[in-house]
Scaffold this motif. Structure first.
Motif: not given
Lengths: 327, 333
Positions: A199, A201-203, A220, A224, A230, A232, A254
């Protein structure tokens, strides 16, 4: 794409490879006439007969060594060890014979065998039937270790492991054999090295493998929807070698990392991933990486104690919130 | 045995003895490191069995006292010695050492250093032979002490159950490291222990090669004819300690002298002299010739061979990466 169970995926990989190559055999306790404790070899005895689908005595050290010896002559045995707890009895042969023979013979012999075993804690099986032992296998030179988190991986990793000339240990999970998932209709070989972004994600990066990938995915989702974080999720299906590049890439994006493992913390996947983060991308970090892991106890029988010993998605959520100063 | 075969084997046994004694010297000179387990005293065992089998055709596996078994299977003594020197030209390219001699081309499947470890590997080799349908057999040479490991019993059970073509040769030298068999094992005569698995077994003098040969012939025939495993126990003695650090304080010099009077090489030598096929002068010349070969060729080769390159430290841990890429990357054609 067929939607099939984890055990069916493993069975299909066996069947295809055994149909293709008469030197692919399988062996283990109750895998033939009985069809396998987890059905992973169902129907193979009837199709390929007792010479190639071998019901072994309960002699883990003996039959594992026998499979390894056969592999020196080009036989490709798929050796099922019913529960990873019993693998302790086979480790001498796995580590001293299979993993070292290529090196100590200067490349003359190789042991192209596959060891499959059900790892992980199921339900109240007690201390000697609930161990997670991936940490033991991933520290051995000459042995590859993979661990499928879904039916597609279970199928594709076994296919690749059978073809690969190196010995491969496949860590499965007792609770996952009935999990359903999409598997390609055509032949598919999953890479034995690397990792998957399950998955994006960015954070924060949640690192998982095998069953803990599912805790991470669930966490996750919650992070979210409820907290606007977010995450990953990186699936470390290869535990040896670990994917240094993949770990670095995600953490560099991240800047935060949580490693979730069903195993106990000491000398484990989490410690190894954190060491890799330190070596590869320490200055990318915004916070110290965190491990989510089980308690360092022999697995208790009592249901409440057992639940307390093993982490789940809620522990992953808590760890992330703590990382963000929200808990 | 035919006269010409006995003369040839005597020559081989002298080489085996002198090779091992030269290893001892090289160890003292610190040319050889690690552990070193020597074979003098037991030569008739390996030679007698392999004369009855087909070296280079049948698969042989053994423990850490492995130099002579490798050479008997056809390994080049130069490469075996170079391995002890840790050189790149060694039989395992300097990665194995004394306890891990291999020569896959000659079907010598290696020396292994966990006592009893080769039992199931031998049965596995036999399983592969059974699957492929060849007329080879697997021969597993181990000492008496290995029979106290669990895998001994696990392997006998499976070998009998699946009628695997494997010959277990027990070289009973009466000691497991520094503990005598009486002090470690409830049953001294090892062939009695396999009766429980319905495996035919035999025991004989391991010092007289003709006796070993006759018993081994029956054993090999049994296995090669598809009757399943066989267990052959050979009563023998190792002159030196278990390894190099062993001063043999656990046994008397009188006992050692008694065994040396039944030296396998002298038994064969004296018989050939008696049969008029050899003179003492010829034997002494043979010894000198053997020493000269070891010095001028075996040692010279080992001394002059290159060390492995440090850049190649991790070579041979895994199969060559290029050949495995489809499975490592999932990009199969």
């Amino acid at each position: 794409m067929a939607n099939i169970m984890y055990w069916e995926a493993i069975q299909r990989a066996h069947d295809e490879e055994m149909a293709r190559d008469p030197l692919v055999i399988c062996m283990g306790e109750d895998i033939g006439v009985a069809g396998g404790t987890y059905k992973a070899t169902k129907g193979l005895y009837e199709k390929y007969g007792p010479l190639r689908v071998m019901d072994t005595p309960i002699s883990e050290g003996g039959f594992t060594g026998l499979g390894i010896g056969a592999s020196f002559l080009g036989v490709r045995p798929i050796i099922e060890i019913m529960s990873v707890n019993f693998a302790w009895l086979a480790m001498d042969q796995m580590f001293n014979s299979a993993a070292k023979v290529r090196y100590m013979s200067g490349g003359q012999l190789t042991a192209p065998c596959v060891f499959r075993s059900a790892g992980g804690a199921a339900h109240q099986l007690g201390a000697q039937h609930s161990a997670r032992m991936e940490k033991v296998f991933m520290g051995i030179a000459g042995l590859r270790v993979v661990t499928p988190s879904n039916p597609k991986q279970a199928y594709g990793l076994l296919k690749s492991a059978i073809r690969c000339d190196d010995p491969v240990f496949i860590n499965e999970h007792e609770l996952m054999y009935n999990m359903k998932g999409e598997v390609p209709d055509g032949e598919y070989f999953h890479p034995l090295e690397g990792s998957d972004v399950a998955r994006a994600g960015t954070d924060v990066t949640l690192f998982g493998y095998n069953i803990s990938v599912h805790w991470c995915l669930k966490a996750a989702e919650i992070l979210d929807k409820q907290y606007g974080i977010s995450a990953e999720v990186v699936d470390l299906y290869s535990l040896s070698p670990l994917d240094r590049e993949g770990i670095k890439k995600s953490v560099s994006k991240t800047h935060r990392a949580v490693i979730a493992e069903e195993d106990e913390a000491p000398v484990g996947v989490g410690s190894e991933v954190i060491a890799i983060i330190n070596e590869e991308c320490f200055f990318e970090l915004d916070a110290a990486p965190v491990r989510v892991h089980s308690a360092l106890v022999p697995q208790p029988y009592n249901h409440t104690l057992e639940k307390a010993a093993i982490p789940d998605h809620e522990d992953v959520v808590k760890a992330v919130l703590k990382l963000f100063g929200k808990a | 045995m035919k006269i010409e075969d006995k003369k040839r084997v005597l020559r081989e046994m002298v080489l085996h003895r002198r090779f091992e004694e030269r290893c001892y010297q090289a160890y003292i000179e610190r040319k050889i490191g690690g552990f070193l387990h020597l074979y003098p005293g037991q030569e008739a065992c390996c030679n007698g069995v392999m004369e009855a089998a087909r070296p280079g055709h049948d698969y042989v596996i053994t423990g850490y006292r492995d130099h002579v078994h490798a050479i008997k299977c056809g390994a080049d003594p130069k490469e075996v010695m170079a391995e002890l020197y840790g050189k790149e030209t060694g039989s395992s390219k300097g990665r194995g050492g004394s306890m891990h001699i291999f020569d896959a081309d000659k079907r010598f499947m290696g020396g292994y250093a966990l006592v009893g470890g080769p039992f199931p590997l031998a049965a596995g080799i036999a399983k592969a032979i059974q699957l492929k349908g060849g007329d080879e057999i697997a021969i597993c040479f181990l000492g008496d002490a290995a029979n106290n490991q669990g895998v001994f019993h696990e392997t006998l059970n499976m070998a009998a159950l699946w009628k695997l073509p494997v010959l277990f040769v027990c070289e009973n030298n009466l000691y497991g490291i520094g503990t005598s068999i009486e002090r470690s094992t409830a049953v001294v005569h090892q062939h009695k222990r396999v009766a429980a698995y319905n495996i035919p077994a035999d025991e004989c003098d391991g010092q007289d090669i003709e006796v070993v040969y006759e018993h081994a012939r029956k054993a090999v025939d049994h296995v090669r004819s598809g009757n399943g495993p066989f267990f052959l126990e050979l009563m023998t003695y190792r002159y030196r300690g278990h390894s190099m650090s062993d001063s043999r304080g656990y046994r008397s010099r009188e006992e050692e002298e008694l065994w040396k009077q039944r030296d396998p090489i002298f038994i064969l030598r004296d018989r050939l002299i008696k049969e008029g096929a050899l003179t003492m002068d010829e034997f002494e010349a043979l010894e000198k010739e053997t020493d000269a070969y070891i010095e001028n060729e075996v040692i010279k080769f080992s001394e002059e061979s290159p060390e492995p390159r440090v850049e190649d430290l991790e070579k041979y841990v895994f199969a060559d990466r290029e050949t495995q890429l489809p499975w490592l990357t999932g990009k199969a054609a």
